[in-house]
Structures are given as structure tokens and as C-alpha cells.
Write an enzyme that holds these catalytic residues in place. Structure first.
Site, PDB file in Angstrom:
ATOM      1  N   LYS A  71       0.920  -1.178   0.095  1.00  0.00           N
ATOM      2  CA  LYS A  71      -0.073  -0.015   0.026  1.00  0.00           C
ATOM      3  C   LYS A  71       0.756   1.329  -0.039  1.00  0.00           C
ATOM      4  CE  LYS A  71      -3.665  -2.321   2.557  1.00  0.00           C
ATOM      5  NZ  LYS A  71      -4.402  -2.389   3.935  1.00  0.00           N
ATOM      6  N   TYR A 248      -0.723  -0.620  11.935  1.00  0.00           N
ATOM      7  CA  TYR A 248      -2.250  -0.674  12.354  1.00  0.00           C
ATOM      8  C   TYR A 248      -2.331   0.172  13.610  1.00  0.00           C
ATOM      9  CZ  TYR A 248      -1.780  -4.478   8.934  1.00  0.00           C
ATOM     10  OH  TYR A 248      -1.498  -5.288   7.726  1.00  0.00           O
TER      11      TYR A 248
END
Length: 312
Positions: A71, A248
Site C-alpha cells: 500500500k 495498524y
């Protein structure tokens, strides 16, 4: 040769073995069935300097898929294709505080765009911004970009992992259809998801990942060849997202304990760098509850503390 490099050479194998046992506190990802086949106790790391020299320890030949690490680089490619204004009209710049695959804030928080490009909804939106006339052409451009950054023309995606992700990606489809309904997504949902699932399934090893990190460490220039590959501004944006969102919901803790920009993936990979000095690629498939490599995070904490790498 610097004393730090010599210390890395002498201590890295020891640090890997000291931290390998931390795998028992995690589990290999199973929600993508193909990932569950990875060896839980594996741990490997490669540190690469600006001359392309490496210090290697542990299971560094283990092949794994990029998953969410990809990503970072699809964001950079979308920025190179479209510019900041277009990209950030589709995704935000803030951490979410939610799971990486949550759609909660898409409904609850205006303007209803994904909070950042490193959560699944944001990365799906970014995948729709890659230029090309078909999913095949868009993914071919992504793969060529990854090959350029790794200096590895043999890089490919793992068909079995792609098939596994595509067959079980029900929540990602839900996110994509929600984005389509809100006018955020460009193109057909299945076409966008084909690009997304394929770039997540690109297979590499720790050396490839370290080389990608090295380009970011040198602000978009490959220090080994001297060739500029990414505009400095887009590297700055990517590294900022890595610091605030890259691990995260444990990104804040990682910033405190390690203090380096990093991005993890649920295959157990972590890419990080020491700006202006090293690119680092790591794999440890056993994950903690946040989705980060259990042994890998502990290993990076050990390395950063001993070598005083934290930026903060």
C-alpha cells in the site's frame, strides 16, 4: 567501516535468536487461508546500507507476499500519476483508531472518505487511481514499479495467495461497494479489487524489501545506482503515513518503542528504514493481535534501542 555497521554484523544473528521465541505469543494469519501455511517460528532480517551492502540474519530466504506493505508504494504511484489534490480528495490523512478492515467511520464521520491510504478502504480507493486502460495494464504498471524499486526483474505475484484472497475477500468487497456508492471509487469494483488483491500478493524476500526501504531512506533516490526514482515530496508523505498508520493500531506504541517509519503486512513482513542510512526488510509470520509480526517487532525494538535509532 563504521563501528555501528560492525556491531550490526556481530550482533544481528544473536538478536534474531534472542527474539525468535516471541513467535509463541502470536498466530499465523488464517483468514486468508493460503497465508496459514507459513512457518510460525520463522524470523529473518536484512539491513542494507547506501552502498548496497547487507547484514543478514535468520530466515531471510523465506518468500512471502507484501500484503499491506504494498500500500505504501501504490500510494506513491497514485501520487505520481495524479498529484496530491486528486489522491487526497479520495482518502484522508489521519489514523483511524479502528481495525484496518473496518468500515465504521466511513458511515459515521464526514466526509465519508477512508481516513488514510494504509487501511483497506483507503488502499482500495488508491488502487482505483493507478493509471491504465484495464486491470491488467494497471497491475503491470504496479509490478514494474515494484521491480524497479527492488532491482529485481523476476518479481511476480503469488497466484495461490491471490486466488485465496479473492475467494475470501468478502469484507473488502463490501468496502469497495460502499466506496462505489459514495462516488469515491473509480471503475468497476471487481476490476479495482483485481489490482488490489494482486499487488497485495506480490511475492518477495527480505532483501527485496530492504532495497525498497533503502530508496525511501534516501528520499526517493536509489543510493546504489544514484538514480532518482520517486519525488522527494511523495516519499515524505509516505514516510509520514508509515509513522502514524503503518503498524495498524499499534503505530503509536511502535513509534515510542522503535521510533522509525515502518509498514507491516499480515504475511509477517515489516519494512522500515533508518533515514539516510539503511533500508530494513524483515519477516516473522506469527502475528500479534494487532496484525504485526510478534517476533519482528521485538527484534526491531532490540535493534533500535541498542543502536539508538529512534527519530524521537
Amino acid at each position: 567501516m563504521t563501528s555501528e555497521w560492525q556491531r550490526l554484523q556481530s550482533k544481528l544473528p544473536e538478536w534474531v535468536e534472542q527474539n525468535r521465541h516471541e513467535y509463541i505469543h502470536g498466530k499465523v494469519a488464517a483468514y486468508i487461508p493460503e497465508l496459514s501455511k507459513a512457518p510460525a517460528d520463522a524470523l529473518g532480517v536484512v539491513v542494507m546500507n547506501g552502498a548496497g551492502e547487507t547484514v543478514v540474519a535468520g530466515d531471510t530466504e523465506l518468500q512471502f507476499t507484501m500484503q499491506s506493505i504494498s500500500k505504501v508504494f501504490t500510494l506513491i504511484l497514485a501520487l505520481m500519476d495524479n498529484g496530491e489534490d486528486v489522491v487526497f480528495s479520495k482518502v484522508g490523512m489521519e489514523p483511524t483508531g479502528d481495525r484496518f478492515n473496518s468500515m465504521l467511520k466511513l458511515e459515521l464521520v464526514e466526509p465519508g472518505i477512508p481516513f488514510n491510504p494504509l487501511i483497506n478502504a483507503g488502499a482500495i480507493a488508491v488502487s482505483s487511481l493507478i493509471r491504465g486502460n484495464s486491470p491488467e495494464e494497471r497491475f503491470a504498471r504496479v509490478l514494474q514499479f515494484f521491480r524497479l524499486l527492488t532491482c529485481n526483474d523476476t518479481l511476480e505475484y503469488d497466484q495461490d495467495v491471490y486466488d485465496s484472497e479473492s475467494a475470501t475477500g468478502h469484507l473488502n468487497r463490501s468496502l469497495a461497494y460502499f466506496l462505489m456508492e459514495k462516488g469515491i471509487l473509480r471503475g468497476r469494483v471487481e476490476d479495482v479489487l483485481e489490482v488490489y488483491f494482486r499487488h497485495c500478493a506480490v511475492k518477495l524476500n527480505c532483501t527485496d524489501l530492504a532495497r525498497m526501504g533503502l530508496v525511501l531512506a534516501y528520499n526517493g533516490r536509489d543510493p546504489v545506482t544514484g538514480v532518482p526514482l520517486i519525488p522527494r515530496r511523495f516519499v515524505q508523505i509516505a514516510k509520514t503515513f508509515m509513522t502514524t498508520c503503518g503498524m495498524y493500531d499499534a503505530s503509536g506504541e511502535f513509534a515510542i518503542q522503535v521510533g522509525l517509519p515502518a509498514k507491516s503486512g499480515v504475511s509477517g513482513g515489516i519494512m522500515t528504514m533508518v533515514p539516510g542510512r539503511y533500508g530494513i526488510g524483515l519477516v516473522g509470520p506469527s502475528l500479534n493481535r494487532m496484525g504485526n509480526s510478534t517476533a519482528g517487532v521485538h527484534l526491531l525494538e532490540t535493534m533500535s534501542r541498542d543502536l539508538d535509532w529512534s527519530l524521537f
